[in-house]
Motif scaffolding. Structure first.
Motif, short mmCIF file in Angstrom:
data_model
loop_
_atom_site.label_atom_id
_atom_site.label_comp_id
_atom_site.label_asym_id
_atom_site.label_seq_id
_atom_site.Cartn_x
_atom_site.Cartn_y
_atom_site.Cartn_z
N HIS A 15 32.22 17.42 46.72
CA HIS A 15 32.22 16.14 47.43
C HIS A 15 32.49 15.02 46.44
O HIS A 15 32.58 15.24 45.23
CB HIS A 15 30.88 15.91 48.14
CG HIS A 15 29.73 15.62 47.23
ND1 HIS A 15 29.10 14.40 47.19
CD2 HIS A 15 29.11 16.38 46.30
CE1 HIS A 15 28.12 14.43 46.30
NE2 HIS A 15 28.10 15.62 45.75
N LYS A 67 30.11 26.72 57.82
CA LYS A 67 30.69 25.38 57.94
C LYS A 67 30.61 24.59 56.64
O LYS A 67 31.28 23.57 56.49
CB LYS A 67 29.98 24.60 59.05
CG LYS A 67 30.19 25.19 60.42
CD LYS A 67 29.41 24.41 61.46
CE LYS A 67 29.62 25.02 62.84
NZ LYS A 67 28.96 24.23 63.87
N ASP A 74 33.22 15.97 52.12
CA ASP A 74 33.76 14.70 52.63
C ASP A 74 34.55 14.92 53.93
O ASP A 74 34.73 13.99 54.71
CB ASP A 74 34.67 14.05 51.60
CG ASP A 74 33.94 13.64 50.32
OD1 ASP A 74 32.97 14.32 49.93
OD2 ASP A 74 34.35 12.65 49.71
N GLU A 75 35.04 16.15 54.12
CA GLU A 75 35.88 16.46 55.29
C GLU A 75 35.12 17.17 56.40
O GLU A 75 35.70 17.47 57.45
CB GLU A 75 37.07 17.31 54.85
CG GLU A 75 37.99 16.59 53.88
CD GLU A 75 39.09 17.47 53.34
OE1 GLU A 75 39.04 18.72 53.53
OE2 GLU A 75 40.01 16.93 52.70
N VAL A 76 33.84 17.46 56.21
CA VAL A 76 33.06 18.15 57.24
C VAL A 76 32.54 17.09 58.21
O VAL A 76 31.76 16.22 57.85
CB VAL A 76 31.89 18.95 56.63
CG1 VAL A 76 31.02 19.56 57.73
CG2 VAL A 76 32.42 20.03 55.69
N GLU A 77 33.00 17.19 59.45
CA GLU A 77 32.64 16.22 60.47
C GLU A 77 31.13 16.24 60.73
O GLU A 77 30.53 17.30 60.89
CB GLU A 77 33.38 16.52 61.77
CG GLU A 77 33.22 15.46 62.81
CD GLU A 77 34.08 15.71 64.03
OE1 GLU A 77 33.64 15.31 65.12
OE2 GLU A 77 35.16 16.30 63.89
N GLY A 78 30.55 15.06 60.74
CA GLY A 78 29.14 14.94 61.09
C GLY A 78 28.19 14.79 59.92
O GLY A 78 27.00 14.56 60.13
N GLY A 80 28.85 12.64 57.02
CA GLY A 80 28.88 11.31 56.41
C GLY A 80 28.91 11.48 54.91
O GLY A 80 29.27 12.54 54.40
N TYR A 90 22.24 16.86 58.90
CA TYR A 90 23.33 17.68 59.43
C TYR A 90 22.81 19.07 59.80
O TYR A 90 23.07 19.57 60.91
CB TYR A 90 24.46 17.78 58.41
CG TYR A 90 25.58 18.69 58.83
CD1 TYR A 90 26.57 18.25 59.70
CD2 TYR A 90 25.64 20.01 58.39
CE1 TYR A 90 27.59 19.09 60.11
CE2 TYR A 90 26.66 20.85 58.78
CZ TYR A 90 27.63 20.39 59.64
OH TYR A 90 28.64 21.23 60.05
N GLN A 94 22.68 20.76 63.56
CA GLN A 94 23.40 21.99 63.82
C GLN A 94 22.47 23.10 64.32
O GLN A 94 22.85 23.90 65.16
CB GLN A 94 24.13 22.46 62.56
CG GLN A 94 25.25 21.55 62.11
CD GLN A 94 26.41 21.55 63.07
OE1 GLN A 94 26.91 22.60 63.47
NE2 GLN A 94 26.84 20.38 63.48
#
Length: 121
Positions: A15, A67, A74-78, A80, A90, A94
């Motif tokens: 990240h 996931k 940085d690209e994993v939705e949800g 931040g 997160y 989930q």
């Protein structure tokens, strides 16, 4: 009788992070080994003696681990910004639908001694 049942897993991820201190190294893509512990709390089923079958628990964790492991956070939705606090939130979001007995989520970076725990009230 109330019991707590925990499982641990780890994931490797990279990240970036915008900060006011240590800005140069944080802005570069860098990675960590994250260790997570998820704890359930409740009364065991009288017939089986289990709070939750460990196979069901492990399957839920495997799904969320997939996931995160070897991902650019940085690209994993949800998530931040990939702070320990946001990773705890997160994981909670989930896992809560699958694990209604969810009581605590901890995310730790053992190499640097950093740890965050999110608990149910």
């Amino acid at each position: 009788m109330v019991v707590e049942l925990s499982q641990r897993f780890f994931f490797e991820a990279a990240h970036t992070l915008r900060r006011k201190v240590e800005t140069e190294s944080s802005l570069r893509i860098h990675g960590h080994t994250y260790h997570a512990e998820v704890t359930l709390r409740g009364e065991p089923d009288p017939a089986s003696g289990m709070l939750l079958d460990l196979a069901v628990f492990r399957a839920a964790l495997a799904g969320v681990r997939e996931k995160l492991d070897h991902r650019f956070l940085d690209e994993v939705e949800g998530i931040g910004p990939a702070t320990l606090e946001n990773l705890c939130h997160y994981l909670w979001r989930q896992l809560a639908p699958q694990l209604p007995q969810l009581a605590r989520v901890t995310v730790e970076r053992q190499a640097s001694g950093d740890k965050c725990t999110l608990s149910a009230c």
